[in-house]
Design an enzyme around this catalytic site. Structure first.
Site, PDB file in Angstrom:
ATOM      1  CE  LYS A 112      -3.825   1.941   2.737  1.00  0.00           C
ATOM      2  NZ  LYS A 112      -4.602   1.766   3.991  1.00  0.00           N
ATOM      3  CG  HIS A 114      -3.109   5.058   0.188  1.00  0.00           C
ATOM      4  ND1 HIS A 114      -3.050   4.052  -0.758  1.00  0.00           N
ATOM      5  CD2 HIS A 114      -4.257   4.868   0.880  1.00  0.00           C
ATOM      6  CE1 HIS A 114      -4.134   3.292  -0.661  1.00  0.00           C
ATOM      7  NE2 HIS A 114      -4.877   3.758   0.331  1.00  0.00           N
TER       8      HIS A 114
END
Length: 232
Positions: A112, A114
């Site tokens: 991921k 973010h």
């Protein structure tokens, strides 16, 4: 670690109850199924079919009881994506209910970029880690989990699975003389706890030889083990 006769009897009873549960839930099926190794297996175990709350709660109970009975020491649990994620979460809940409250974590297949970022979710990986998965076919998922755990500075310590198929693994398309579980135990140095094994499945089928197609299933599963099984 040696166990008493009483403990072995309890383990056997737990394994038989688990096989019955898996059959009743439609997770353990009989017929003709092609395995990842290209073999035609007379049985198939698909943990993805533990697909409602009641089944998952019962499954977690079996895992937790088998883990506690094994006497394995660990500091947290880890569930490899994807099937291991709900397993780690529900088993952690059941372990807490039994008085052993430990952190749990899991990984994403894709990092991921973010928010908190990275591939790991949940508690920080620390101490001795118990990996929880459904079955072990080639040990690939275990090796990937081991690498993640070591990279985080923790110690991959043990693996808990639902079913040990007790059959030869394949390497480069060829059968080898050890199973994936034996490889993880002997080559990677991790303890492995299985709720039930192929031997338990054969015992279950043998004890129900007069019930419907069970005798035929027993014969076919036994023949499969004689061809592809490993020595304990």
């Amino acid at each position: 670690m040696s166990i008493s006769g009483a403990q072995q009897e309890q383990n056997d009873q737990l394994a038989q109850a688990f096989v019955q549960f898996a059959v009743d839930a439609g997770v353990l099926r009989f017929g003709e199924f092609k395995t990842k190794a290209g073999r035609m297996s007379p049985y198939f175990f698909n943990a993805g079919l533990f697909d409602d709350g009641a089944k998952m709660a019962r499954l977690a109970e079996f895992y937790a009881k088998a883990i506690v009975a094994s006497g394995m020491e660990f500091d947290m649990v880890f569930g490899p994506a994807y099937k291991g994620i709900p397993l780690a979460a529900t088993v952690a809940v059941e372990l807490a209910r039994l008085g052993k409250n430990v952190p749990f974590a899991y990984n994403r297949k894709e990092a991921k970029d973010h928010g908190e970022g990275g591939t790991l979710v949940g508690a920080p990986l620390r101490g001795r880690v118990l990996i929880i998965d459904d079955v072990m076919s080639a040990g690939t998922a275990a090796r990937e989990s081991i690498a993640l755990i070591q990279a985080a500075g923790a110690t991959p310590h043990a693996v808990a699975i639902a079913l040990d198929r007790q059959e030869k693994a394949t390497e480069n398309g060829k059968d080898v003389d050890h199973s994936a579980v034996q490889y993880v135990r002997n080559q990677l140095g991790l303890q492995v706890c299985a709720i039930a094994t192929l031997s338990d499945l054969l015992s279950f089928l043998g004890s129900r030889g007069g019930e419907g197609d069970m005798a035929q299933h027993h014969e076919r599963v036994l023949a499969y083990r004689q061809r592809y099984g490993v020595n304990d």
